[in-house]
Motif scaffolding. Structure first.
Motif, PDB file in Angstrom:
ATOM      1  N   ILE A 115      19.905  -3.667 -21.619  1.00  0.00           N
ATOM      2  CA  ILE A 115      20.591  -4.623 -20.750  1.00  0.00           C
ATOM      3  C   ILE A 115      19.697  -5.674 -20.102  1.00  0.00           C
ATOM      4  CG2 ILE A 115      22.399  -2.959 -20.210  1.00  0.00           C
ATOM      5  CD1 ILE A 115      21.237  -2.935 -17.348  1.00  0.00           C
ATOM      6  N   THR A 116      18.394  -5.593 -20.278  1.00  0.00           N
ATOM      7  CA  THR A 116      17.598  -6.578 -19.555  1.00  0.00           C
ATOM      8  C   THR A 116      16.886  -7.517 -20.517  1.00  0.00           C
ATOM      9  OG1 THR A 116      15.649  -5.179 -19.505  1.00  0.00           O
ATOM     10  CG2 THR A 116      17.178  -4.999 -17.670  1.00  0.00           C
ATOM     11  N   GLY A 117      16.916  -8.783 -20.146  1.00  0.00           N
ATOM     12  CA  GLY A 117      16.236  -9.778 -20.972  1.00  0.00           C
ATOM     13  C   GLY A 117      14.749  -9.826 -20.697  1.00  0.00           C
ATOM     14  N   GLN A 118      14.359  -9.467 -19.488  1.00  0.00           N
ATOM     15  CA  GLN A 118      12.958  -9.590 -19.112  1.00  0.00           C
ATOM     16  C   GLN A 118      12.436  -8.278 -18.562  1.00  0.00           C
ATOM     17  OE1 GLN A 118      13.572 -13.004 -16.458  1.00  0.00           O
ATOM     18  NE2 GLN A 118      12.128 -14.078 -17.786  1.00  0.00           N
ATOM     19  N   THR A 119      11.128  -8.124 -18.595  1.00  0.00           N
ATOM     20  CA  THR A 119      10.528  -6.884 -18.121  1.00  0.00           C
ATOM     21  C   THR A 119       9.278  -7.191 -17.307  1.00  0.00           C
ATOM     22  OG1 THR A 119      11.368  -5.524 -19.916  1.00  0.00           O
ATOM     23  CG2 THR A 119       9.381  -4.747 -18.829  1.00  0.00           C
ATOM     24  N   ILE A 151      11.755  -2.858 -14.880  1.00  0.00           N
ATOM     25  CA  ILE A 151      10.401  -2.614 -14.377  1.00  0.00           C
ATOM     26  C   ILE A 151       9.920  -1.356 -15.066  1.00  0.00           C
ATOM     27  CG2 ILE A 151       9.010  -2.127 -12.332  1.00  0.00           C
ATOM     28  CD1 ILE A 151      11.235  -3.520 -10.708  1.00  0.00           C
ATOM     29  N   ILE A 152       8.923  -1.497 -15.936  1.00  0.00           N
ATOM     30  CA  ILE A 152       8.445  -0.314 -16.633  1.00  0.00           C
ATOM     31  C   ILE A 152       6.946  -0.172 -16.425  1.00  0.00           C
ATOM     32  CG2 ILE A 152      10.264  -0.404 -18.372  1.00  0.00           C
ATOM     33  CD1 ILE A 152       8.295  -1.480 -20.331  1.00  0.00           C
ATOM     34  N   ASN A 194      -2.151  -0.640 -13.719  1.00  0.00           N
ATOM     35  CA  ASN A 194      -3.449  -1.023 -13.148  1.00  0.00           C
ATOM     36  C   ASN A 194      -3.314  -1.693 -11.785  1.00  0.00           C
ATOM     37  OD1 ASN A 194      -4.561  -0.112 -15.545  1.00  0.00           O
ATOM     38  ND2 ASN A 194      -4.341  -2.137 -16.492  1.00  0.00           N
ATOM     39  N   GLU A 195      -2.463  -1.135 -10.940  1.00  0.00           N
ATOM     40  CA  GLU A 195      -2.289  -1.633  -9.576  1.00  0.00           C
ATOM     41  C   GLU A 195      -1.786  -3.064  -9.539  1.00  0.00           C
ATOM     42  OE1 GLU A 195      -5.565  -0.664  -7.007  1.00  0.00           O
ATOM     43  OE2 GLU A 195      -4.960   1.429  -7.221  1.00  0.00           O
ATOM     44  N   GLN A 196      -1.053  -3.450 -10.550  1.00  0.00           N
ATOM     45  CA  GLN A 196      -0.585  -4.831 -10.613  1.00  0.00           C
ATOM     46  C   GLN A 196       0.820  -4.861 -11.205  1.00  0.00           C
ATOM     47  OE1 GLN A 196      -2.937  -7.906 -10.661  1.00  0.00           O
ATOM     48  NE2 GLN A 196      -1.093  -9.166 -10.702  1.00  0.00           N
ATOM     49  N   ALA A 197       1.726  -5.630 -10.549  1.00  0.00           N
ATOM     50  CA  ALA A 197       3.034  -5.882 -11.146  1.00  0.00           C
ATOM     51  C   ALA A 197       2.950  -7.233 -11.837  1.00  0.00           C
ATOM     52  CB  ALA A 197       4.115  -5.889 -10.063  1.00  0.00           C
ATOM     53  N   HIS A 198       2.992  -7.212 -13.170  1.00  0.00           N
ATOM     54  CA  HIS A 198       2.810  -8.445 -13.934  1.00  0.00           C
ATOM     55  C   HIS A 198       4.082  -9.271 -13.902  1.00  0.00           C
ATOM     56  CE1 HIS A 198      -0.997  -6.906 -15.551  1.00  0.00           C
ATOM     57  NE2 HIS A 198      -0.385  -5.742 -15.524  1.00  0.00           N
ATOM     58  N   PRO A 199       3.964 -10.588 -14.056  1.00  0.00           N
ATOM     59  CA  PRO A 199       5.155 -11.445 -14.055  1.00  0.00           C
ATOM     60  C   PRO A 199       6.085 -11.062 -15.203  1.00  0.00           C
ATOM     61  CG  PRO A 199       3.169 -12.760 -13.799  1.00  0.00           C
ATOM     62  CD  PRO A 199       2.724 -11.368 -14.112  1.00  0.00           C
ATOM     63  N   PRO A 200       7.395 -11.314 -15.025  1.00  0.00           N
ATOM     64  CA  PRO A 200       8.342 -10.913 -16.059  1.00  0.00           C
ATOM     65  C   PRO A 200       8.044 -11.598 -17.387  1.00  0.00           C
ATOM     66  CG  PRO A 200       9.470 -11.932 -14.168  1.00  0.00           C
ATOM     67  CD  PRO A 200       8.026 -11.957 -13.877  1.00  0.00           C
ATOM     68  N   GLU A 208       0.833  -1.200   0.000  1.00  0.00           N
ATOM     69  CA  GLU A 208       0.000   0.000   0.000  1.00  0.00           C
ATOM     70  C   GLU A 208       0.859   1.238   0.000  1.00  0.00           C
ATOM     71  OE1 GLU A 208      -3.051  -0.122   2.988  1.00  0.00           O
ATOM     72  OE2 GLU A 208      -4.330  -1.070   1.485  1.00  0.00           O
ATOM     73  N   ASN A 209       0.464   2.203  -0.808  1.00  0.00           N
ATOM     74  CA  ASN A 209       1.174   3.476  -0.826  1.00  0.00           C
ATOM     75  C   ASN A 209       0.119   4.563  -0.938  1.00  0.00           C
ATOM     76  OD1 ASN A 209       2.834   5.614  -1.113  1.00  0.00           O
ATOM     77  ND2 ASN A 209       3.685   5.023  -3.103  1.00  0.00           N
ATOM     78  N   GLY A 210      -0.229   5.139   0.222  1.00  0.00           N
ATOM     79  CA  GLY A 210      -1.258   6.167   0.223  1.00  0.00           C
ATOM     80  C   GLY A 210      -2.562   5.606  -0.323  1.00  0.00           C
ATOM     81  N   LYS A 211      -2.984   6.140  -1.461  1.00  0.00           N
ATOM     82  CA  LYS A 211      -4.305   5.769  -1.954  1.00  0.00           C
ATOM     83  C   LYS A 211      -4.316   4.444  -2.699  1.00  0.00           C
ATOM     84  CE  LYS A 211      -6.579  10.226  -2.303  1.00  0.00           C
ATOM     85  NZ  LYS A 211      -6.006  11.405  -2.941  1.00  0.00           N
ATOM     86  N   PHE A 212      -3.215   4.138  -3.408  1.00  0.00           N
ATOM     87  CA  PHE A 212      -3.297   2.939  -4.229  1.00  0.00           C
ATOM     88  C   PHE A 212      -2.569   1.771  -3.571  1.00  0.00           C
ATOM     89  CE2 PHE A 212       0.765   2.058  -6.229  1.00  0.00           C
ATOM     90  CZ  PHE A 212       1.466   3.235  -6.072  1.00  0.00           C
ATOM     91  N   SER A 213      -2.988   0.576  -3.960  1.00  0.00           N
ATOM     92  CA  SER A 213      -2.270  -0.602  -3.502  1.00  0.00           C
ATOM     93  C   SER A 213      -1.824  -1.376  -4.739  1.00  0.00           C
ATOM     94  CB  SER A 213      -3.151  -1.463  -2.604  1.00  0.00           C
ATOM     95  OG  SER A 213      -4.236  -1.952  -3.340  1.00  0.00           O
ATOM     96  N   LEU A 214      -0.695  -2.052  -4.597  1.00  0.00           N
ATOM     97  CA  LEU A 214      -0.080  -2.730  -5.727  1.00  0.00           C
ATOM     98  C   LEU A 214       0.003  -4.214  -5.404  1.00  0.00           C
ATOM     99  CD1 LEU A 214       1.531  -2.217  -8.426  1.00  0.00           C
ATOM    100  CD2 LEU A 214       3.569  -2.245  -7.001  1.00  0.00           C
TER     101      LEU A 214
END
Lengths: 515, 230
Positions: free
Chosen positions: B196-200, B30-31, B205-211, B10-16
């Motif tokens: 430099i990164t192979g994966q992202t 991470i983009i 939308n309040e979600q960290a998607h899998p690489p 949670e960060n203030g108003k939004f949650s991830l």
């Protein structure tokens, strides 16, 4: 942010704040319990209350009213010596009150320079004692403070506003109404409230220039019921009244306050295009400078000849003052630094409470309470010096916190995460990061505290017996004995000690400071 | 392997929400749109932000209950990666011993790290005497001596010019290759991710998607990323 790791521990600061709060509240409770309410307030007490309010209102209005044109002139003009003059405006804050009073007597007193000048034309000499003397001294101390506060607000107006107004063709008055008047309306209530609160609790001015049934403040009445009548019940009752008054004033000052004070960047002049009359500005600046400098020059001149006539008592008192100031400064640092760190980690509640208490309580009220508390256990007189050092530290605490808290916050915010990610422990963070990064603020706070304590004439007057005195008290006694030459010499010595202590602690360290 | 299991931050108003794994030695960008919570995600992994729910593991060990300095990772922030009042050497030494003096052997490690980032002989300088690129190199030298298994970058090179930034990222890539360190890197710039990164990991939308493979993701962006890339 509960539960988040912090690079410093808040607990020592919370403990220090609790200690300060307990000390102040404890003495206040002692005062309240001991207060002799049976008789209520007598006519003399009402007169003291009325005089306290009248002189504080007049002092605040005059200081601020005169400060506005001076600040405006300083904001508009650039001249050589401008930054020196603005630095000088900070000096009265650490100037010992008794020194300033001797200087004011030399200039405005019955046998002073102005009276001498009037005498040439067969005019009667000025009379400085009473209401106008008290107000004069308060304006001397608070005009510079008001000027600095207002000037700071003036400098904070973005230069673009003036450029825009000039481009629109505003003349001097239109520019004043458009840009400066709204600023003044915003800042003046807080400046008035601060100065009103300061003047409520000033003791040494009333002690030396007031007195008598028509010019006695509450603080002075507390002192008199102590020393002349030894009527602890009445002293406690008056203390309770004073406390209610100062607490209300401190609340008002805090409510209006904008959370800043000792401003940086005051030596910057904003470019203006509205011209105005340089002569009028020069006149205001000249008058203000003369008003500040003449009394100091008077002390220096008469003090030089008095230095040789000082009795050995003076040197003894000087040594005592240095010791008290040293002890007081150490106590202050041990309280203020942990408290600033506690605020930096987000624990402000108790720290801010004790800061407010420190502003609201006057030295004489705390002194009265301590006297009542100590008396059953020990002879308060033997503890005069430790008590003075302690009370001085508590009195300097709100100022020290204002200097230290923003710096501590900044260091923790800026470097805290890095330290945590490196697994640095709290002790190392304190010694390797916090102390080095906060050195300028710590030096400033210690310098201020040492100078304030050195020049303090407050609680020591309550506790001291004739055998023992700090330098300011010794000067007061010499004045009382009409040894004006010796008093002037001692005042010069005190001036040098106070300013020297401040310079040594604040500036001296900057000569080889790291950036 | 880094594993985020059912995490809610949670960060203030939004949650991830975050529930994914990163292989050891992988380099992950991470983009996502600004304000989506990229930095929040890194801060949670580094321990500067508490998890509302879920757990974080490294190689099977629970790390989300550890203090930031006790996690097997080093982190570089957007700014403030060096103590301005300490010399370059002292700053790097903090990576080896945050609370004490260095041994002779450790001193030579500091020198080796300085050589590795091409700053030999600058150990006595203060950060203010160095250029922005040199300051970044000092921070990287410290990361090198820290020898943590993961490196988190929260756009530490954002203030550098494009050429210098590319140079720094190449330096990072070289260091990672030598040490087998796992990289998680917040980026605004898809080119950095490609570089430099192979994966992202896409944060939106309040979600960290899998690489997902960086190239695939950038070549065929989902709608939320497409809006961001423009």
């Amino acid at each position: 942010m509960a539960g988040r790791a912090q690079p410093v521990s808040p607990w020592p600061g919370v403990g220090a704040a609790a200690l300060v709060a307990a000390l102040i509240l404890g003495t206040l409770a002692a005062v309240a319990l001991r207060a002799d309410t049976a008789g209520g307030l007598g006519p003399a007490d009402w007169a003291a209350l009325r005089f306290t309010l009248v002189q504080a209102v007049l002092s605040a209005l005059l200081s601020v009213g005169l400060a506005i044109p001076v600040a405006r002139a300083l904001a508009r003009r650039r001249f050589s010596g401008r930054s020196a003059l603005i630095a000088l405006l900070g000096a009265p804050f650490i100037l010992p009150v008794i020194v300033a009073i001797l200087g004011l007597l030399q200039v405005f007193g019955r046998a002073g320079w102005i009276s001498d000048f009037l005498g040439l034309f067969g005019l009667p000499p000025l009379r400085i004692y009473g209401l106008h003397g008290v107000v004069l001294a308060h304006v001397f101390f608070n005009l510079p403070l008001a000027t600095r506060l207002i000037l700071q607000a003036w400098q904070e107006i973005p230069a673009e506003r003036f450029r825009l107004a000039a481009q629109l063709g505003c003349d001097g008055f239109a520019m004043f109404r458009l840009i400066e008047l709204p600023m003044l309306r915003r800042i003046l209530p807080s400046v008035l409230a601060v100065i009103f609160a300061i003047c409520l609790t000033s003791f040494a001015v009333a002690l030396t220039l007031g007195g008598g049934p028509r010019a006695t403040t509450l603080e002075l009445a507390i002192y008199q019921s102590f020393t002349y009548d030894f009527d602890l019940g009445r002293a406690a009752l008056l203390s309770a009244v004073q406390l209610a008054l100062t607490a209300a004033a401190a609340m008002a000052a805090l409510k209006f306050s904008r959370g800043d004070g000792f401003g940086a960047g005051l030596d910057r002049a904003i470019q203006r295009w509205d011209g105005g009359a340089p002569a009028i500005d020069a006149c205001w600046i000249g008058l203000a400078a003369a008003f500040l400098l003449l009394p100091l020059a008077a002390v220096a001149i008469s003090g030089l000849s008095g230095l040789l006539e000082m009795p050995a008592l003076v040197f003894r008192a000087a040594v005592i003052s240095v010791l008290v100031a040293t002890a007081s400064t150490i106590v202050l640092l041990m309280l203020a630094l942990p408290m600033a760190m506690a605020v930096a980690t987000g624990r402000h509640g108790i720290v801010e409470l004790s800061g407010i208490l420190g502003l609201a309580a006057s030295p004489l009220v705390i002194g009265t309470g301590l006297f009542i508390l100590i008396r059953p256990i020990a002879n308060p007189v033997t503890l005069a010096l430790p008590v003075t050092a302690l009370v001085n530290a508590v009195m300097a605490l709100p100022f020290a916190l204002r200097i230290l808290v923003p710096a501590a916050r900044d260091v923790v915010a800026r470097h805290g995460r890095l330290a945590l990610s490196l697994d640095m422990d709290k002790k190392t963070f304190f010694s390797r990061v916090l102390l080095p990064r906060m050195r300028p603020q710590i030096r400033f706070a210690t310098g201020l505290s040492a100078a304030l304590s050195m020049g303090d004439l407050g609680v020591i007057a309550l506790f001291a017996d004739p055998q023992i005195a700090t330098l300011p008290l010794q000067i007061y006694r010499l004045m009382g004995a009409y040894q004006m030459q010796a008093a002037a010499g001692a005042a010069l010595l005190l001036l040098l000690l106070s300013m020297g202590a401040f310079w040594l602690l604040d500036r001296g360290g900057r000569l080889h400071a790291e950036t | 392997m880094l594993k985020l299991k059912g995490c809610v931050i949670e960060n203030g108003k939004f949650s991830l929400r975050a529930d994914f794994a990163v292989e050891t030695g992988a380099s992950v960008a991470i983009i996502g749109p600004s304000g989506a919570g990229k930095s929040t995600l890194l801060e949670a992994i580094a321990g500067f932000r508490d998890l509302k729910q879920g757990k974080i593991f490294w190689d099977g060990d629970l790390i989300s209950n550890r203090a930031p300095g006790k996690r097997p990772l080093a982190m570089l922030f957007q700014d403030g990666n060096l103590f301005p009042h300490l010399t370059v050497e002292q700053n790097i030494a903090l990576g080896l011993r945050p609370n004490g003096r260095l041994t002779v052997d450790e001193r030579s490690q500091v020198q080796t790290a300085l050589d590795r980032v091409a700053l030999p002989g600058l150990g006595d300088r203060k950060p203010a005497e160095l250029s922005g690129g040199q300051q970044s190199r000092v921070a990287l030298a410290r990361v090198l001596v820290q020898r943590r298994q993961m490196l988190l970058l929260d756009e530490p090179f954002a203030a550098l010019g494009p050429a210098l930034k590319a140079e720094m990222l190449d330096l990072v890539a070289g260091l990672l290759a030598e040490t087998g360190t796992t990289l998680l890197m917040v980026s605004h710039d898809p080119q950095d991710a490609r570089r430099i990164t192979g994966q992202t990991v896409l944060v939106s939308n309040e979600q960290a998607h899998p690489p997902a493979p960086t190239r695939d993701l950038l070549d065929n962006p989902p709608p939320s990323l497409r809006d961001y890339l423009g």
